[in-house]
Motif scaffolding. Structure first.
Motif: not given
Length: 113
Positions: A66-84
């Protein structure tokens, strides 16, 4: 049978999955993914092999999601955050000779044992 569990010992579902593997006579390699983060390629492959989408593999209940507002981000951006931030990945992933599953619910392990 060769098996690997991507494990978080703080997670009850992850602990139950490890117990279920051992009860089935399987002593898996244990990867504590919070300490040994996924590579992008590794995570992408596991998600695909488990028949999931990136969003299905994301831990949406995590405050950081929620803090990173990942619902509003693309799948590619979400994957990047999941790796990080591997805490954003649902757990546990289990890989055996028979396939890859996200062991949620725990009975999904039966498919690859």
């Amino acid at each position: 049978m060769d098996a690997t569990i991507y494990h978080n010992p703080k997670c009850s579902t992850s602990r139950k999955a490890l117990d279920k593997l051992r009860e089935a006579g399987v002593e898996p390699d244990i990867v504590k993914y919070v300490n040994e983060p996924y590579t992008r390629e590794q995570l992408t492959t596991m998600i695909s092999d488990a028949g999931l989408t990136v969003r299905e593999a994301a831990r949406k209940r995590e405050a950081l999601y929620k803090e990173l507002d990942l619902d509003a981000r693309s799948d590619d951006e979400l994957l990047t955050e999941m790796v990080a931030n591997p805490i954003l990945v649902e757990r546990p992933f289990v890989v055996t000779d028979k396939g890859t599953r996200l062991a949620r619910p725990i009975d999904r392990l039966d498919e690859i044992l």
